[in-house]
Scaffold this motif. Sequence first.
Motif, PDB file in Angstrom:
ATOM      1  N   PRO A 115       0.842  -1.207   0.000  1.00  0.00           N
ATOM      2  CA  PRO A 115       0.000   0.000   0.000  1.00  0.00           C
ATOM      3  C   PRO A 115       0.870   1.248   0.000  1.00  0.00           C
ATOM      4  O   PRO A 115       2.032   1.214   0.417  1.00  0.00           O
ATOM      5  CB  PRO A 115      -0.777  -0.133   1.308  1.00  0.00           C
ATOM      6  N   THR A 116       0.314   2.332  -0.469  1.00  0.00           N
ATOM      7  CA  THR A 116       0.981   3.628  -0.405  1.00  0.00           C
ATOM      8  C   THR A 116       0.150   4.552   0.471  1.00  0.00           C
ATOM      9  O   THR A 116      -0.880   4.152   1.027  1.00  0.00           O
ATOM     10  CB  THR A 116       1.169   4.229  -1.805  1.00  0.00           C
ATOM     11  N   VAL A 117       0.588   5.776   0.597  1.00  0.00           N
ATOM     12  CA  VAL A 117      -0.107   6.727   1.469  1.00  0.00           C
ATOM     13  C   VAL A 117      -1.569   6.863   1.034  1.00  0.00           C
ATOM     14  O   VAL A 117      -1.863   7.108  -0.139  1.00  0.00           O
ATOM     15  CB  VAL A 117       0.592   8.098   1.427  1.00  0.00           C
ATOM     16  N   GLY A 118      -2.468   6.655   1.971  1.00  0.00           N
ATOM     17  CA  GLY A 118      -3.895   6.764   1.698  1.00  0.00           C
ATOM     18  C   GLY A 118      -4.567   5.465   1.335  1.00  0.00           C
ATOM     19  O   GLY A 118      -5.799   5.411   1.238  1.00  0.00           O
ATOM     20  N   ASP A 119      -3.784   4.389   1.143  1.00  0.00           N
ATOM     21  CA  ASP A 119      -4.374   3.104   0.755  1.00  0.00           C
ATOM     22  C   ASP A 119      -4.951   2.332   1.939  1.00  0.00           C
ATOM     23  O   ASP A 119      -5.856   1.513   1.778  1.00  0.00           O
ATOM     24  CB  ASP A 119      -3.337   2.224   0.048  1.00  0.00           C
ATOM     25  N   LEU A 120      -4.407   2.557   3.141  1.00  0.00           N
ATOM     26  CA  LEU A 120      -4.867   1.821   4.318  1.00  0.00           C
ATOM     27  C   LEU A 120      -6.008   2.586   4.987  1.00  0.00           C
ATOM     28  O   LEU A 120      -5.913   3.802   5.211  1.00  0.00           O
ATOM     29  CB  LEU A 120      -3.726   1.625   5.312  1.00  0.00           C
ATOM     30  N   ASP A 121      -7.071   1.875   5.315  1.00  0.00           N
ATOM     31  CA  ASP A 121      -8.227   2.494   5.957  1.00  0.00           C
ATOM     32  C   ASP A 121      -8.459   1.809   7.297  1.00  0.00           C
ATOM     33  O   ASP A 121      -8.555   0.574   7.357  1.00  0.00           O
ATOM     34  CB  ASP A 121      -9.461   2.350   5.059  1.00  0.00           C
ATOM     35  N   ALA A 122      -8.523   2.596   8.371  1.00  0.00           N
ATOM     36  CA  ALA A 122      -8.645   2.047   9.721  1.00  0.00           C
ATOM     37  C   ALA A 122     -10.100   2.027  10.178  1.00  0.00           C
ATOM     38  O   ALA A 122     -10.884   2.937   9.874  1.00  0.00           O
ATOM     39  CB  ALA A 122      -7.805   2.865  10.694  1.00  0.00           C
ATOM     40  N   HIS A 123     -10.450   0.965  10.911  1.00  0.00           N
ATOM     41  CA  HIS A 123     -11.791   0.828  11.485  1.00  0.00           C
ATOM     42  C   HIS A 123     -11.623   0.342  12.920  1.00  0.00           C
ATOM     43  O   HIS A 123     -10.874  -0.601  13.184  1.00  0.00           O
ATOM     44  CB  HIS A 123     -12.622  -0.189  10.700  1.00  0.00           C
ATOM     45  N   CYS A 124     -12.346   0.962  13.852  1.00  0.00           N
ATOM     46  CA  CYS A 124     -12.236   0.563  15.248  1.00  0.00           C
ATOM     47  C   CYS A 124     -13.535   0.913  15.975  1.00  0.00           C
ATOM     48  O   CYS A 124     -14.213   1.899  15.637  1.00  0.00           O
ATOM     49  CB  CYS A 124     -11.046   1.255  15.911  1.00  0.00           C
ATOM     50  N   SER A 125     -13.867   0.104  16.982  1.00  0.00           N
ATOM     51  CA  SER A 125     -15.081   0.347  17.761  1.00  0.00           C
ATOM     52  C   SER A 125     -14.893   1.421  18.826  1.00  0.00           C
ATOM     53  O   SER A 125     -15.844   1.761  19.547  1.00  0.00           O
ATOM     54  CB  SER A 125     -15.550  -0.962  18.422  1.00  0.00           C
ATOM     55  N   CYS A 126     -13.680   1.966  18.945  1.00  0.00           N
ATOM     56  CA  CYS A 126     -13.455   3.020  19.925  1.00  0.00           C
ATOM     57  C   CYS A 126     -14.021   4.339  19.408  1.00  0.00           C
ATOM     58  O   CYS A 126     -14.443   4.450  18.256  1.00  0.00           O
ATOM     59  CB  CYS A 126     -11.964   3.160  20.243  1.00  0.00           C
ATOM     60  N   GLU A 127     -13.992   5.372  20.261  1.00  0.00           N
ATOM     61  CA  GLU A 127     -14.546   6.671  19.891  1.00  0.00           C
ATOM     62  C   GLU A 127     -13.466   7.671  19.491  1.00  0.00           C
ATOM     63  O   GLU A 127     -13.738   8.863  19.360  1.00  0.00           O
ATOM     64  CB  GLU A 127     -15.369   7.231  21.066  1.00  0.00           C
ATOM     65  N   ASP A 128     -12.251   7.169  19.289  1.00  0.00           N
ATOM     66  CA  ASP A 128     -11.145   8.064  18.929  1.00  0.00           C
ATOM     67  C   ASP A 128     -11.370   8.591  17.515  1.00  0.00           C
ATOM     68  O   ASP A 128     -11.719   7.849  16.590  1.00  0.00           O
ATOM     69  CB  ASP A 128      -9.825   7.289  19.003  1.00  0.00           C
TER      70      ASP A 128
END
Length: 247
Positions: A115-128
Motif C-alpha cells: 500500500p501507499t499513502v492513503g491506501d490503508l483504511d482504519a476501522h475501530c469500535s473506539c470513539e477516537d
Amino acid sequence: MTEARGFPAFPAGSRRRHHSWWGTDWLRAMEDTAVDAGLTRRGRRIATEGRIGPITVSPGRVAGTVDGNRQTAVTVEPLSDNGWATLVAEASVQSGHLAALLDGALPHALSELLPTVGDLDAHCSCEDWGNPCQHAAALCYQAAWLIDVDPSLLLLLRGRSLDALTAEVAGHHAAPADAVASESITLAAEAFSYPTPPLPELPPPATDAPRLHVIETPPGIDPGVLHGAAATAVSRARRLLEDGRPP
C-alpha cells in the motif's frame, strides 16, 4: 477461493527494531497518513505490550481485538485485474522474483503489492477521531511484524494467493512454448501430406575437357599437390554424374 489466515497473539515485550524494506513501506503508508503522531506512538506501545489478541489476515483486511473489547481492522483494496496482470508479468520477467517470494523476501519488482499513502483504511469500535486511532495503529505495527517474516501475506491482503501467482507465472512461461510446439506440429503434418514432386532430370553428360578454377595456394602448401587433388576430385565427380555410382 483465497482463505483467511489466523495468527496467535504476540506476547508482551515483542518488538522488531529492524524492519525489512517492505515492512518499512507498510508502516510508512500508515504513519504518513496519520493525522496525529501521538496516536501512532501510543499504537506502537500497545503493540509491544501484548494488548492485541489473535490476528486474522483475509482478503483486503487485517483484524484483531485490542484490550479485549476494541474490534479493530485495517483494510486495503484488492488488486484489480489489471494490477494482477501487471504483477504476474513482473514476476515472470525473472524466475528469481518468484523464488525470492517463496523464500520469504519481496523483490522490488513486486512492490505493486504494497500500500501507499492513503491506501490503508482504519476501522475501530473506539470513539477516537484519529485515523488511524491508537488501536488501529497498534494493529498496523503487528501486521508489519507478520509481513516482515512472510511477505506473501501481502498477496492475501490483495485478494490473491501465492499458489495463484505460482500457477500464473508457470502458465505465462509455458504458453509461448506450447504455442510454438502446436504450430510446428501443424506445419509438419501439412508438409507430410503434400505429394512428393518428381525428381529433376539428370543433366546431359559433359563432353568438353574438365577445367579447373585458378586456386590460390595457401602458404606452406605445394601448388602441384593442391592442383592434383583438385583435378582428381573433378574427375571423380564427373564420372559419378555419368555413371550414377561412385568411381
